[in-house]
Motif scaffolding. Structure first.
Motif, PDB file in Angstrom:
ATOM      1  N   TYR A   1      49.544  42.185  45.320  1.00  0.00           N
ATOM      2  CA  TYR A   1      48.694  41.071  44.894  1.00  0.00           C
ATOM      3  C   TYR A   1      47.244  41.277  45.324  1.00  0.00           C
ATOM      4  O   TYR A   1      46.317  40.872  44.638  1.00  0.00           O
ATOM      5  CB  TYR A   1      49.170  39.747  45.491  1.00  0.00           C
ATOM      6  CG  TYR A   1      50.461  39.190  44.931  1.00  0.00           C
ATOM      7  CD1 TYR A   1      50.930  39.557  43.685  1.00  0.00           C
ATOM      8  CD2 TYR A   1      51.189  38.283  45.665  1.00  0.00           C
ATOM      9  CE1 TYR A   1      52.101  39.022  43.187  1.00  0.00           C
ATOM     10  CE2 TYR A   1      52.361  37.736  45.183  1.00  0.00           C
ATOM     11  CZ  TYR A   1      52.816  38.117  43.935  1.00  0.00           C
ATOM     12  OH  TYR A   1      53.974  37.580  43.455  1.00  0.00           O
TER      13      TYR A   1
ATOM     14  N   PRO B   1      43.632  39.034  37.015  1.00  0.00           N
ATOM     15  CA  PRO B   1      44.776  38.157  37.315  1.00  0.00           C
ATOM     16  C   PRO B   1      46.019  38.452  36.478  1.00  0.00           C
ATOM     17  O   PRO B   1      47.133  38.230  36.940  1.00  0.00           O
ATOM     18  CB  PRO B   1      44.243  36.755  37.021  1.00  0.00           C
ATOM     19  CG  PRO B   1      42.763  36.869  37.087  1.00  0.00           C
ATOM     20  CD  PRO B   1      42.433  38.272  36.692  1.00  0.00           C
TER      21      PRO B   1
ATOM     22  N   ILE C   1      48.751  40.721  37.985  1.00  0.00           N
ATOM     23  CA  ILE C   1      49.695  40.187  38.968  1.00  0.00           C
ATOM     24  C   ILE C   1      51.089  40.107  38.360  1.00  0.00           C
ATOM     25  O   ILE C   1      52.092  40.261  39.052  1.00  0.00           O
ATOM     26  CB  ILE C   1      49.215  38.814  39.489  1.00  0.00           C
ATOM     27  CG1 ILE C   1      48.001  39.026  40.391  1.00  0.00           C
ATOM     28  CG2 ILE C   1      50.313  38.071  40.218  1.00  0.00           C
ATOM     29  CD1 ILE C   1      47.369  37.761  40.897  1.00  0.00           C
TER      30      ILE C   1
END
Length: 138
Positions: free
Chosen positions: A12, A18, A21
């Motif tokens: 992470y 994003p 992830i």
């Protein structure tokens, strides 16, 4: 479960997009499934005496919930004061240290105690293992 968590938590902190992830999210399923399976197996085979299996499961779940409450409270504090990178890398390091200590204990305890942990008869036949064997004659 712990190795999967270490990879996921540390992963992470490495991604900047994003959406990436999501590449680590399948490891959550591995982590949870392995953890739950190990907890049930350990409670059944190492804690519970015959007839107390459900109580052992309840205690395992209760202490797991208490651990999650403490972890969420502490994690929120770290997140507020130090940020997500410190939170997830710190969690990965803590889990890595606990994994190392469990591996050491798994090797050291049986050697120091004469392998008593794995000797069911030393604990009075716990986990449904009977001290006597029954035979049927024809």
């Amino acid at each position: 479960a712990q190795i999967s968590y270490i990879i996921r938590a540390f992963g992470y902190t490495l991604v900047r997009n994003p959406w990436l992830i999501l590449c680590f999210e399948p490891l959550h399923g591995v982590t949870f499934a392995c953890y739950k399976t190990a907890a049930v197996h350990y409670a059944r085979n190492n804690i519970a005496k015959e007839g107390w299996e459900t109580t052992a499961q309840s205690l395992t779940s209760t202490f797991g919930a208490i651990g999650r409450i403490i972890g969420q409270w502490g994690g929120g504090w770290v997140l507020d004061n130090y940020g997500a990178t410190v939170l997830y890398r710190g969690a990965a390091i803590l889990v890595a240290l606990s994994t190392l200590s469990l591996l050491i204990a798994h090797v050291a305890i049986p050697r120091l105690c004469g392998n008593i942990h794995h000797n069911r008869e030393a604990f009075g036949g716990y986990a449904g293992v009977s001290q006597t064997s029954s035979t049927t004659s024809l």
